[in-house]
Design a protein around this motif. Sequence first.
Motif, PDB file in Angstrom:
ATOM      1  N   ARG A 145       1.137  -0.582  -9.698  1.00 47.67           N
ATOM      2  CA  ARG A 145       1.688  -0.791  -8.360  1.00 47.67           C
ATOM      3  C   ARG A 145       2.836  -1.796  -8.485  1.00 47.67           C
ATOM      4  O   ARG A 145       2.591  -2.997  -8.645  1.00 47.67           O
ATOM      5  CB  ARG A 145       0.611  -1.310  -7.411  1.00 47.67           C
ATOM      6  N   GLY A 172       1.281   9.817  -3.788  1.00 48.90           N
ATOM      7  CA  GLY A 172      -0.089  10.278  -3.605  1.00 48.90           C
ATOM      8  C   GLY A 172      -0.698  10.862  -4.859  1.00 48.90           C
ATOM      9  O   GLY A 172      -1.899  10.700  -5.099  1.00 48.90           O
ATOM     10  N   GLU A 180       4.580   7.529   1.271  1.00 48.95           N
ATOM     11  CA  GLU A 180       3.720   7.752   0.116  1.00 48.95           C
ATOM     12  C   GLU A 180       3.125   6.433  -0.376  1.00 48.95           C
ATOM     13  O   GLU A 180       3.714   5.366  -0.171  1.00 48.95           O
ATOM     14  CB  GLU A 180       4.518   8.389  -1.029  1.00 48.95           C
ATOM     15  N   PRO A 181       1.971   6.481  -1.043  1.00 56.20           N
ATOM     16  CA  PRO A 181       1.415   5.267  -1.637  1.00 56.20           C
ATOM     17  C   PRO A 181       2.364   4.650  -2.657  1.00 56.20           C
ATOM     18  O   PRO A 181       3.079   5.360  -3.370  1.00 56.20           O
ATOM     19  CB  PRO A 181       0.131   5.755  -2.308  1.00 56.20           C
ATOM     20  N   ALA A 203       0.814  -1.218   0.000  1.00 54.85           N
ATOM     21  CA  ALA A 203       0.000   0.000   0.000  1.00 54.85           C
ATOM     22  C   ALA A 203       0.844   1.263   0.000  1.00 54.85           C
ATOM     23  O   ALA A 203       0.558   2.204  -0.736  1.00 54.85           O
ATOM     24  CB  ALA A 203      -0.939   0.002   1.212  1.00 54.85           C
ATOM     25  N   ARG A 204       1.903   1.291   0.829  1.00 52.03           N
ATOM     26  CA  ARG A 204       2.702   2.508   0.958  1.00 52.03           C
ATOM     27  C   ARG A 204       4.192   2.166   1.014  1.00 52.03           C
ATOM     28  O   ARG A 204       4.571   1.090   1.490  1.00 52.03           O
ATOM     29  CB  ARG A 204       2.310   3.300   2.219  1.00 52.03           C
ATOM     30  N   GLU A 219      -1.800   7.947  -6.876  1.00 53.02           N
ATOM     31  CA  GLU A 219      -2.937   7.291  -6.217  1.00 53.02           C
ATOM     32  C   GLU A 219      -4.230   8.041  -6.515  1.00 53.02           C
ATOM     33  O   GLU A 219      -5.288   7.434  -6.725  1.00 53.02           O
ATOM     34  CB  GLU A 219      -2.694   7.247  -4.709  1.00 53.02           C
ATOM     35  N   GLN A 232     -11.631   3.156  -2.634  1.00 55.01           N
ATOM     36  CA  GLN A 232     -11.329   4.397  -1.934  1.00 55.01           C
ATOM     37  C   GLN A 232     -12.546   4.935  -1.191  1.00 55.01           C
ATOM     38  O   GLN A 232     -12.415   5.660  -0.217  1.00 55.01           O
ATOM     39  CB  GLN A 232     -10.826   5.462  -2.922  1.00 55.01           C
TER      40      GLN A 232
END
Length: 343
Positions: free
Chosen positions: A71, A54, A36-37, A21-22, A57, A211
């Motif tokens: 990703r 971000g 950060e993502p 995720a980050r 994202e 989201q």
Amino acid sequence: MTSFSLEQLRRCTIAVDLGAARTRVYLRDNGLIVDEPSAAAINTRTGSLIAVGGAAEGMSGRTPHHITVVRPISGGTVVDIDMAQRMLRHLVGEKVRRVWRRKPMLRAAVCLPHDAEPLARRAAVETLMGLGTRRVELVDTLIAAAVGCGMPVELPEATMIVVCGAASTQVAVLSLGAIVAAEKVLVGGDAMDYAVVEHLRRRHELMLPTQGLHPLHLALSADPMEESAEVRGRDVATGLSRTVMVNTAEVREVMHMPLTAVLDAIGRVLRACPPDLVADLVERGVMLAGGSAVLPGLDRMIADATGMTVRIADQPDVCSVLGLGAMMEGKVQPLHLDPLASS
């Protein structure tokens, strides 16, 4: 976590936590400089990088056909080395150059999931070597997270930690700076979010992006006794925006269904531990860490299933990188076990 491994970590200057995720980066004497993502937006026509972190994202699900949000990291494993290097270079480039003007980046530390395969280890090493590091130290995420939570992992006492990530959950019992028993299951926050999205689609005929679950999570966490919560999404039939009232008890039950695999993993870890260590855990309890540790009801479900006290770390999402930073800066001292002299 022997004296030798800690000595190697103290020679590092930068610590990296490559999460699904980050992505988080810790710089010696400067603390956490990147959180950060783990996302990058690229132009598929030219191959150019448009945005990272971000900014990328925020583009997810809102881009034209020639722009794709990718990703490069999945479950703590680098799946696209080239894209991961490009993403990291843009995330840390300016900040590292500003703090670190003339010193070359000699060594870096990175945490990997428990029992990471050789290919996953090699991918992490190659990703950081591509940024200019000469050597990369690999640390188990479970040990790094336990140190970041402030747990006394170096003592001959049992400590249990559950690291709940986006793509996987890791469970371990540690003693004397090493892992006594550990399990990893491919169930994390993403699986729980997907279960809720599918429930809303079947039960309320409402399409909801992942989201859009954040307001629902906040509503569930704010008042556990609240019976309903308002959710806005797209109607399956008409395609128009619609708001429905969702029964929170049903949502909690749906979120708990994927967690049965996590509870099974905790049971297997406890059965693999010596009885003396299990007795320690009754007094110490379980520590929850990871970005998904704050999901509503997760701590209560584990407490009900195990009968042990469950605590959530103060900063559960950054425990791993903070633990790496603490070991890198020499804040953790191993318990010295000198061999007895032969008589």
